[in-house]
Design a protein around this motif. Structure first.
Motif, mmCIF file in Angstrom:
data_model
loop_
_atom_site.group_PDB
_atom_site.id
_atom_site.type_symbol
_atom_site.label_atom_id
_atom_site.label_comp_id
_atom_site.label_asym_id
_atom_site.label_seq_id
_atom_site.Cartn_x
_atom_site.Cartn_y
_atom_site.Cartn_z
ATOM 1 N N TYR A 155 0.814 -1.216 0.000
ATOM 2 C CA TYR A 155 0.000 0.000 0.000
ATOM 3 C C TYR A 155 0.847 1.265 0.000
ATOM 4 N N LYS A 156 0.552 2.122 -0.987
ATOM 5 C CA LYS A 156 1.198 3.418 -1.205
ATOM 6 C C LYS A 156 2.700 3.295 -1.500
ATOM 7 N N GLN A 157 3.150 2.060 -1.864
ATOM 8 C CA GLN A 157 4.567 1.873 -2.159
ATOM 9 C C GLN A 157 4.809 1.181 -3.502
ATOM 10 N N SER A 158 4.150 0.072 -3.746
ATOM 11 C CA SER A 158 4.452 -0.712 -4.947
ATOM 12 C C SER A 158 3.177 -1.290 -5.547
ATOM 13 N N ALA A 159 2.892 -0.938 -6.800
ATOM 14 C CA ALA A 159 1.721 -1.469 -7.497
ATOM 15 C C ALA A 159 1.943 -2.931 -7.860
ATOM 16 N N PRO A 160 0.884 -3.725 -7.960
ATOM 17 C CA PRO A 160 1.035 -5.101 -8.413
ATOM 18 C C PRO A 160 1.457 -5.137 -9.877
ATOM 19 N N LEU A 161 2.139 -6.198 -10.254
ATOM 20 C CA LEU A 161 2.578 -6.341 -11.649
ATOM 21 C C LEU A 161 1.392 -6.463 -12.599
ATOM 22 N N VAL A 162 0.329 -7.128 -12.147
ATOM 23 C CA VAL A 162 -0.894 -7.290 -12.945
ATOM 24 C C VAL A 162 -2.080 -7.286 -11.988
ATOM 25 N N ASN A 163 -3.265 -7.173 -12.535
ATOM 26 C CA ASN A 163 -4.499 -7.262 -11.768
ATOM 27 C C ASN A 163 -5.064 -8.669 -11.958
ATOM 28 N N ALA A 164 -4.959 -9.500 -10.914
ATOM 29 C CA ALA A 164 -5.397 -10.899 -11.000
ATOM 30 C C ALA A 164 -6.675 -11.134 -10.200
ATOM 31 N N MET A 165 -7.475 -10.119 -10.062
ATOM 32 C CA MET A 165 -8.645 -10.135 -9.185
ATOM 33 C C MET A 165 -9.774 -11.010 -9.721
ATOM 34 N N CYS A 166 -10.380 -11.790 -8.823
ATOM 35 C CA CYS A 166 -11.621 -12.492 -9.156
ATOM 36 C C CYS A 166 -12.802 -11.551 -8.922
ATOM 37 N N LYS A 167 -13.911 -11.830 -9.563
ATOM 38 C CA LYS A 167 -15.067 -10.966 -9.416
ATOM 39 C C LYS A 167 -15.714 -11.162 -8.043
ATOM 40 N N PRO A 168 -16.474 -10.174 -7.559
ATOM 41 C CA PRO A 168 -17.114 -10.286 -6.257
ATOM 42 C C PRO A 168 -17.938 -11.564 -6.126
ATOM 43 N N GLY A 169 -17.868 -12.155 -4.944
ATOM 44 C CA GLY A 169 -18.557 -13.414 -4.675
ATOM 45 C C GLY A 169 -17.650 -14.624 -4.827
ATOM 46 N N GLU A 170 -16.499 -14.470 -5.487
ATOM 47 C CA GLU A 170 -15.550 -15.568 -5.657
ATOM 48 C C GLU A 170 -14.363 -15.370 -4.704
ATOM 49 N N TRP A 171 -13.729 -16.480 -4.341
ATOM 50 C CA TRP A 171 -12.619 -16.426 -3.393
ATOM 51 C C TRP A 171 -11.316 -16.058 -4.088
ATOM 52 N N ASN A 172 -10.576 -15.164 -3.455
ATOM 53 C CA ASN A 172 -9.223 -14.814 -3.866
ATOM 54 C C ASN A 172 -8.224 -15.466 -2.919
ATOM 55 N N VAL A 173 -7.035 -15.755 -3.429
ATOM 56 C CA VAL A 173 -5.991 -16.406 -2.635
ATOM 57 C C VAL A 173 -4.721 -15.576 -2.706
ATOM 58 N N TYR A 174 -4.152 -15.275 -1.549
ATOM 59 C CA TYR A 174 -2.808 -14.708 -1.455
ATOM 60 C C TYR A 174 -1.868 -15.776 -0.888
ATOM 61 N N ASP A 175 -0.793 -16.035 -1.594
ATOM 62 C CA ASP A 175 0.329 -16.784 -1.047
ATOM 63 C C ASP A 175 1.496 -15.814 -0.981
ATOM 64 N N ILE A 176 1.969 -15.576 0.221
ATOM 65 C CA ILE A 176 2.944 -14.524 0.485
ATOM 66 C C ILE A 176 4.220 -15.123 1.055
ATOM 67 N N ILE A 177 5.359 -14.749 0.479
ATOM 68 C CA ILE A 177 6.660 -15.101 1.040
ATOM 69 C C ILE A 177 7.296 -13.807 1.515
ATOM 70 N N TYR A 178 7.472 -13.714 2.808
ATOM 71 C CA TYR A 178 7.915 -12.471 3.436
ATOM 72 C C TYR A 178 9.258 -12.670 4.126
ATOM 73 N N THR A 179 10.204 -11.765 3.851
ATOM 74 C CA THR A 179 11.515 -11.779 4.493
ATOM 75 C C THR A 179 11.616 -10.572 5.409
#
Length: 252
Positions: A155-179
């Motif tokens: 947020y307010k730092q880096s835009a996503p490379l693409v918009n991979a959003m599912c439409k409302p009512g469908e489940w979205n998944v984040y898999d995050i690798i954080y260092t």
């Protein structure tokens, strides 16, 4: 005198020639085993296609919010029903009771099918790494907003490379690798935090450097810290509340 110098030169030349012609052992050739390391063997982890791997810490399995608390350390007040937890905006954010450094995080979230609003006032929430660095949650399906504020942005730092959003009512998944970051003694970054975000199977943040804390107004700040909780945001926008399910983490 010339004879002595000549004799000395001949003796030196003979000695040098003897050294050059002397045979030394040849360097031993490489064998496959010289570059094969056998121990320690990696720990065996049982993967799962639809659930958490065997070494994961389950943060939400659909039954209760025992792993979560409110801002004051009391019970998390969000609603749990049918294996899903839904934001209760009157109760505020929730945070994990445990604190983490570097990790792999899996979290699923859904924008309600009847969502209203636009721009940032449309299913707004966020997943905060170590209670400081936000990966944005928002309905970015046919909902334009500033690019480093849409779903999957740092947020307010880096835009996503693409918009991979599912439409409302469908489940979205984040898999995050954080260092997690490393700090110098004076509190400045020796190494900034880095993050990779895979949204619905698509890489949208590729080992992205996080500049500092997430700020709504102003620039990121440097704030020395240790391990921290994961925060889920209860945003104050007027749209219908979003839901989460199947949250697990693997400390790295």
């Amino acid at each position: 005198m010339r004879q002595i110098i000549l004799a000395t030169a001949l003796l030196f030349a003979a000695t040098l020639q003897a050294q050059e012609t002397k045979e030394f052992p040849k360097t031993e050739g490489m064998r496959p085993g010289m570059t094969e390391i056998w121990t320690p063997q990696p720990k065996v982890v049982t993967p799962s296609v639809y659930g958490a791997p065997s070494d994961a810490i389950i943060l939400f399995d659909g039954t209760d919010l025992n792993e979560w608390q409110n801002n004051d350390g009391g019970p998390a007040g969000w609603k749990v029903k049918n294996g899903i937890m839904t934001v209760d905006k009157s109760k505020g954010d929730i945070l994990t009771r445990r604190k983490f450094g570097s990790y792999q995080l899996h979290i699923e979230w859904r924008i309600p099918e009847n969502i209203t609003g636009e721009n940032q006032a449309r299913g707004n929430s966020g997943v905060y790494m170590q209670d400081r660095y936000e990966v944005q949650v928002l309905d970015s399906y046919e909902n334009p907003t500033y690019i480093h504020g849409q779903a999957g942005s740092i947020y307010k730092q880096s835009a996503p490379l693409v918009n991979a959003m599912c439409k409302p009512g469908e489940w979205n998944v984040y898999d995050i690798i954080y260092t997690a970051p490393v700090f110098k003694a004076d509190g400045s970054y020796l190494y900034h935090p880095f993050i990779t975000v895979i949204h619905n199977g698509v890489v949208i943040q590729n080992h992205t450097e996080i500049y500092g804390t997430t700020e709504y107004i102003g620039l990121p700040r440097t704030e020395m810290h240790g391990d921290g909780p994961i925060r889920l945001q209860s945003h104050g926008d007027p749209s219908e509340p979003i839901s989460f399910r199947n949250i697990w983490i693997r400390p790295l």
